[in-house]
Design a protein around this motif. Sequence first.
Motif, PDB file in Angstrom:
ATOM      1  N   PRO A 125       0.819  -1.228   0.000  1.00 54.54           N
ATOM      2  CA  PRO A 125       0.000   0.000   0.000  1.00 54.54           C
ATOM      3  C   PRO A 125       0.851   1.276   0.000  1.00 54.54           C
ATOM      4  CG  PRO A 125      -0.877  -1.573   1.574  1.00 54.54           C
ATOM      5  CD  PRO A 125       0.450  -2.125   1.101  1.00 54.54           C
ATOM      6  N   ALA A 126       1.941   1.290   0.751  1.00 49.59           N
ATOM      7  CA  ALA A 126       2.808   2.476   0.783  1.00 49.59           C
ATOM      8  C   ALA A 126       3.471   2.704  -0.572  1.00 49.59           C
ATOM      9  CB  ALA A 126       3.862   2.319   1.873  1.00 49.59           C
ATOM     10  N   ALA A 127       3.885   1.636  -1.217  1.00 54.73           N
ATOM     11  CA  ALA A 127       4.514   1.764  -2.531  1.00 54.73           C
ATOM     12  C   ALA A 127       3.507   2.284  -3.558  1.00 54.73           C
ATOM     13  CB  ALA A 127       5.086   0.424  -2.973  1.00 54.73           C
ATOM     14  N   LEU A 128       2.289   1.796  -3.504  1.00 50.14           N
ATOM     15  CA  LEU A 128       1.263   2.272  -4.431  1.00 50.14           C
ATOM     16  C   LEU A 128       0.915   3.738  -4.177  1.00 50.14           C
ATOM     17  CD1 LEU A 128      -1.109  -0.831  -4.578  1.00 50.14           C
ATOM     18  CD2 LEU A 128       0.442  -0.012  -6.348  1.00 50.14           C
ATOM     19  N   GLU A 129       0.856   4.137  -2.931  1.00 48.69           N
ATOM     20  CA  GLU A 129       0.576   5.533  -2.591  1.00 48.69           C
ATOM     21  C   GLU A 129       1.703   6.441  -3.089  1.00 48.69           C
ATOM     22  OE1 GLU A 129      -1.423   8.845  -0.812  1.00 48.69           O
ATOM     23  OE2 GLU A 129      -2.021   6.916  -1.604  1.00 48.69           O
ATOM     24  N   SER A 130       2.934   6.016  -2.896  1.00 48.26           N
ATOM     25  CA  SER A 130       4.084   6.781  -3.372  1.00 48.26           C
ATOM     26  C   SER A 130       4.051   6.929  -4.891  1.00 48.26           C
ATOM     27  CB  SER A 130       5.376   6.093  -2.927  1.00 48.26           C
ATOM     28  OG  SER A 130       6.489   6.811  -3.366  1.00 48.26           O
ATOM     29  N   TYR A 131       3.717   5.857  -5.574  1.00 48.32           N
ATOM     30  CA  TYR A 131       3.602   5.882  -7.028  1.00 48.32           C
ATOM     31  C   TYR A 131       2.493   6.845  -7.473  1.00 48.32           C
ATOM     32  CZ  TYR A 131       2.432   4.373 -11.759  1.00 48.32           C
ATOM     33  OH  TYR A 131       2.159   4.359 -13.089  1.00 48.32           O
ATOM     34  N   ARG A 132       1.358   6.826  -6.796  1.00 47.46           N
ATOM     35  CA  ARG A 132       0.235   7.700  -7.128  1.00 47.46           C
ATOM     36  C   ARG A 132       0.615   9.174  -6.963  1.00 47.46           C
ATOM     37  NH1 ARG A 132      -3.389  10.738  -4.799  1.00 47.46           N
ATOM     38  NH2 ARG A 132      -2.752  10.235  -2.687  1.00 47.46           N
ATOM     39  N   ILE A 133       1.327   9.472  -5.895  1.00 44.35           N
ATOM     40  CA  ILE A 133       1.737  10.862  -5.633  1.00 44.35           C
ATOM     41  C   ILE A 133       2.753  11.314  -6.685  1.00 44.35           C
ATOM     42  CG2 ILE A 133       2.975  12.347  -4.018  1.00 44.35           C
ATOM     43  CD1 ILE A 133       1.576  10.737  -1.763  1.00 44.35           C
ATOM     44  N   ARG A 134       3.728  10.465  -7.022  1.00 45.55           N
ATOM     45  CA  ARG A 134       4.716  10.829  -8.048  1.00 45.55           C
ATOM     46  C   ARG A 134       4.042  11.082  -9.396  1.00 45.55           C
ATOM     47  NH1 ARG A 134       7.784   6.308  -7.597  1.00 45.55           N
ATOM     48  NH2 ARG A 134       7.994   6.067  -5.387  1.00 45.55           N
ATOM     49  N   ARG A 135       3.005  10.312  -9.705  1.00 46.20           N
ATOM     50  CA  ARG A 135       2.252  10.534 -10.955  1.00 46.20           C
ATOM     51  C   ARG A 135       1.535  11.874 -10.917  1.00 46.20           C
ATOM     52  NH1 ARG A 135      -1.671   5.984 -12.447  1.00 46.20           N
ATOM     53  NH2 ARG A 135      -2.721   7.854 -13.125  1.00 46.20           N
ATOM     54  N   GLN A 136       0.993  12.218  -9.769  1.00 49.10           N
ATOM     55  CA  GLN A 136       0.302  13.496  -9.605  1.00 49.10           C
ATOM     56  C   GLN A 136       1.277  14.660  -9.820  1.00 49.10           C
ATOM     57  OE1 GLN A 136      -1.317  13.975  -5.676  1.00 49.10           O
ATOM     58  NE2 GLN A 136      -3.367  14.315  -6.435  1.00 49.10           N
ATOM     59  N   VAL A 137       2.477  14.526  -9.261  1.00 47.38           N
ATOM     60  CA  VAL A 137       3.496  15.564  -9.411  1.00 47.38           C
ATOM     61  C   VAL A 137       3.921  15.666 -10.878  1.00 47.38           C
ATOM     62  CG1 VAL A 137       5.866  16.197  -8.809  1.00 47.38           C
ATOM     63  CG2 VAL A 137       4.304  15.393  -7.032  1.00 47.38           C
ATOM     64  N   ALA A 138       4.155  14.540 -11.512  1.00 46.43           N
ATOM     65  CA  ALA A 138       4.584  14.532 -12.911  1.00 46.43           C
ATOM     66  C   ALA A 138       3.533  15.142 -13.835  1.00 46.43           C
ATOM     67  CB  ALA A 138       4.919  13.113 -13.348  1.00 46.43           C
ATOM     68  N   ALA A 139       2.269  15.027 -13.477  1.00 45.05           N
ATOM     69  CA  ALA A 139       1.193  15.576 -14.310  1.00 45.05           C
ATOM     70  C   ALA A 139       1.245  17.101 -14.378  1.00 45.05           C
ATOM     71  CB  ALA A 139      -0.163  15.122 -13.779  1.00 45.05           C
ATOM     72  N   LEU A 140       1.822  17.750 -13.375  1.00 41.04           N
ATOM     73  CA  LEU A 140       1.899  19.212 -13.377  1.00 41.04           C
ATOM     74  C   LEU A 140       3.125  19.749 -14.107  1.00 41.04           C
ATOM     75  CD1 LEU A 140       0.777  20.637  -9.934  1.00 41.04           C
ATOM     76  CD2 LEU A 140      -0.382  20.705 -12.101  1.00 41.04           C
ATOM     77  N   LEU A 141       4.095  18.900 -14.392  1.00 44.78           N
ATOM     78  CA  LEU A 141       5.331  19.388 -14.996  1.00 44.78           C
ATOM     79  C   LEU A 141       5.128  20.042 -16.365  1.00 44.78           C
ATOM     80  CD1 LEU A 141       7.904  16.736 -13.796  1.00 44.78           C
ATOM     81  CD2 LEU A 141       7.396  18.971 -12.840  1.00 44.78           C
ATOM     82  N   PRO A 142       4.249  19.536 -17.250  1.00 40.51           N
ATOM     83  CA  PRO A 142       4.038  20.256 -18.512  1.00 40.51           C
ATOM     84  C   PRO A 142       3.479  21.668 -18.310  1.00 40.51           C
ATOM     85  CG  PRO A 142       3.232  18.012 -18.692  1.00 40.51           C
ATOM     86  CD  PRO A 142       3.580  18.234 -17.251  1.00 40.51           C
TER      87      PRO A 142
END
Length: 174
Positions: free
Chosen positions: A29-46
Amino acid sequence: MKFPDLKSRSLVDVVALLSLAVLVVTHLPAALESYRIRRQVAALLPLAADAQALVGGNALKGAAFDAAWVPVVLKNQAAVEIAAPTGIITLTFAEIGGGGKSLKLIPMIEAGAGLLPLAQAAEAGAVSSRKIIWVCTSSLTRSRNPYVMANKGTLESKYAPDACRHRAASADIL
C-alpha cells in the motif's frame, strides 16, 4: 484453489513464506501511494514548462513575470502559480502530505561568481542575452545560494522528480 501441503515443507520454508507474505501486505500500500503521488506531481510538470516559457518571454520584454498568466487549479487540488515580483513558479499540491506541499522552480541567471535571481538581473538590465537556469527545489534541497535556500519547496523529496531531489541543479550546489 488447492493449498500446498505444508507437511512436506520444512519449518524454515513455512516461516520464509509467511515473512514474505507479511512484507508484501505491509509495504505494497505504501509503494502504491508513493507511485500515485509521483504521478500526480509529474502531471503538473508540462504546465510548469508553460509557465517557465512565459516567465522567460516576459523577462526579455521587461514585463511583469506573471503577465498573461492565469493561475491553474486542477481538479485534484493542485495549482501552478507565478510570483509576480520574483518569477518563482510554485506547484502546490493540496492532497499530498497534509496539503500545501510545494515544488518551486526558481529562475536564476549566470553571473560572474555564481547565480543571480532573475528579478535582480532584470532590475540591472542583464537578462537580454543570458539563459535562464531553473533551479527546482523540494524539502531537502541544499545549496550555497541563500536565495535558493530561502525560497525552496516543501514537498518531500521522495515524491519530487529526479531534478528536484536533495541538491539544487546549479553551479552553487554543496
